[in-house]
Design a protein around this motif. Structure first.
Motif, PDB file in Angstrom:
ATOM      1  N   LYS A   1      33.231  37.143  53.029  1.00  0.00           N
ATOM      2  CA  LYS A   1      33.595  37.963  51.548  1.00  0.00           C
ATOM      3  C   LYS A   1      34.528  36.872  50.930  1.00  0.00           C
ATOM      4  O   LYS A   1      35.292  36.428  51.593  1.00  0.00           O
TER       5      LYS A   1
ATOM      6  N   ARG B   1      36.824  45.650  48.601  1.00  0.00           N
ATOM      7  CA  ARG B   1      36.116  44.521  47.506  1.00  0.00           C
ATOM      8  C   ARG B   1      36.728  43.138  47.853  1.00  0.00           C
ATOM      9  O   ARG B   1      37.749  42.997  48.067  1.00  0.00           O
TER      10      ARG B   1
ATOM     11  N   GLU C   1      39.541  49.006  46.791  1.00  0.00           N
ATOM     12  CA  GLU C   1      39.847  47.829  45.918  1.00  0.00           C
ATOM     13  C   GLU C   1      41.371  47.622  45.493  1.00  0.00           C
ATOM     14  O   GLU C   1      42.184  49.051  45.443  1.00  0.00           O
TER      15      GLU C   1
ATOM     16  N   GLN D   1      38.720  39.673  44.070  1.00  0.00           N
ATOM     17  CA  GLN D   1      39.923  40.188  43.446  1.00  0.00           C
ATOM     18  C   GLN D   1      41.093  39.341  43.434  1.00  0.00           C
ATOM     19  O   GLN D   1      42.275  39.915  43.391  1.00  0.00           O
TER      20      GLN D   1
ATOM     21  N   MET E   1      34.586  53.166  48.580  1.00  0.00           N
ATOM     22  CA  MET E   1      35.024  51.843  48.480  1.00  0.00           C
ATOM     23  C   MET E   1      36.588  51.640  48.348  1.00  0.00           C
ATOM     24  O   MET E   1      37.298  52.743  48.081  1.00  0.00           O
TER      25      MET E   1
END
Length: 438
Positions: A41, A169, A213, A172, A211
């Motif tokens: 990631k 996620r 985030e 970011q 998800m």
């Protein structure tokens, strides 16, 4: 470019703090690449950069270590041999700046020499950008802020690598920077033993069934946290946005002392915080773009966005909803801070005047006084209209109330038009509050 300047500020501070002499390339390879790209990631997605240019069948999460190293070496090759452009020097113009003008940011027609070090510093600086709500990011050329931001990089990486947080996620980092700084620089919220659950409770992470985030912080919450660390400072920030269309606002002074001013005024008005401080602070601040248009970000830019409707028409707080009370406290705090007269004097003055006007309204027959106060006095568009409404009230008053009204008339006459707008709104809110109490 400004990204390289911030990268240099950070690297100098990092080397000094750790007793090292890492070059920009050495830091990039040892720390930046290891944290940002040497994992399934990514922490940052840079369009057209070597790290996102995939051969057939390649995907970031499927890359082997050898394939990741190959992409790193591609960057090394470009940095050494090619003229910097936005695909491998962050914040620089696209390779064909005229053809791709919408994807170029921070562009100048002044020819600025750039060497290999500048390329790596631009990546480091870009990773220190602080994204806030409204689609813009901020860079501060301040060593302690950059070092604190760097501390957060390792925490975000730890969560991205946690197998129990598979839904989290990537890419970011700049949004995370905003949340991390706001949390870690606030001594009333930060605790050393925080975990993912704590950060979720703090609404730093947004989690649902599909998800997880990082949520974007408002600029005002970041502002208040920075003002805690730099209570007397005015700090220059660079405001920009990277995306499909890059946006450059430019250098904006941040008057951080205004954050402490707001807190001091609140305590004079209401004592210690009785409400959720984070919720209270989140009420302040107009849209970041509008705030920048003011030329500097301070008290005026901190105007609560939801208060605007009460300043432009005859609406008033009803105190029928629970949030009206905390809104009243935020609105009153900002209005008192904005008025130039003695803050302690005005703290007592507007509630007393509101009581006088409310007594006048409640002692009449029929609706004539209600109409005069709520439909004419509080909807006045000018000082003249307000004074005319006061004049209509005078024949029905005597004693102390009459003297108070005459003094108010003189006060209004001496105010600037801007001060009158703030004062009238404050008086209107205090009137509604006194009405609620009665």
């Amino acid at each position: 470019m400004i990204t390289a300047v911030i990268g240099r500020t950070f690297l100098n501070a990092y080397n000094e703090k750790n007793g090292q002499e890492l070059s920009p390339r050495a830091f990039f390879e040892k720390e930046y690449w290891e944290l940002f790209y040497n994992h399934p990631k990514y922490m940052q997605w840079v369009t057209n950069s070597p790290f996102v240019q995939m051969k057939s069948g390649q995907k970031p999460h499927l890359l082997s270590i050898d394939q990741r190293i190959e992409k790193l070496e591609n960057l090394f090759e470009k940095a050494k041999n090619e003229i910097p452009d936005a695909s491998f020097a962050l914040g620089y113009p696209a390779s064909e700046s005229k053809e791709y003008a919408s994807t170029s940011g921070l562009v100048s027609n002044v020819v600025i020499p750039a060497n290999e070090d500048e390329v790596y510093l631009s990546w480091i600086g870009s990773g220190l950008g602080i994204t806030v709500a409204g689609g813009f990011s901020i860079l501060f050329d301040n060593p302690s802020i950059t070092l604190q931001t760097f501390k957060g990089w390792k925490i975000y990486r730890k969560y991205l690598n946690d197998p129990t947080l598979e839904k989290l996620r990537g890419n970011q980092i700049n949004t995370w920077n905003g949340r991390w700084l706001t949390y870690s620089l606030n001594p009333e919220e930060y605790r050393e033993d925080f975990d993912f659950s704590e950060l979720t409770n703090q609404k730093i992470f947004k989690v649902d069934t599909t998800m997880a985030e990082v949520s974007t912080v408002s600029w005002s919450q970041l502002f208040f946290s920075l003002s805690t660390q730099f209570p007397k400072a005015e700090m220059m920030g660079y405001v920009y946005g990277f995306g499909q269309t890059n946006k450059t606002i430019g250098f904006i002074p941040f008057q951080l002392k205004s954050g402490e001013n707001i807190k001091e005024v609140y305590q004079k008005l209401f004592g210690n915080f009785k409400t959720n401080k984070k919720e209270f602070e989140s009420l302040f601040g107009m849209h970041i773009k509008r705030a920048c248009e003011l030329g500097s970000i301070g008290l005026q830019a901190l105007r609560p966005e939801s208060m605007k409707k009460y300043m432009t028409d005859g609406k008033n707080l009803s105190f029928k909803k629970e949030e009206d009370t905390i809104n009243y406290q935020a609105y009153k705090t900002w209005l008192v801070a904005m008025l130039t007269r003695n803050k302690e004097e005005i703290t007592d003055y507007t509630p007393k005047m509101a009581e006088v006007i409310l007594r006048y309204r409640n002692t009449g027959k029929g609706m004539s006084r209600v109409t005069l106060v709520e439909k004419e006095l509080f909807t006045s568009k000018s000082k003249r209209g307000f004074i005319e409404s006061l004049t209509l009230m005078i024949p029905d008053l005597d004693g102390e109330d009459l003297e108070s009204l005459k003094t108010l008339k003189d006060e209004i006459h001496l105010m600037t038009n801007e001060e009158f707008g703030y004062f009238l709104t404050l008086l209107k809110f205090d009137y509604a509050y006194q009405q609620k109490k009665s």
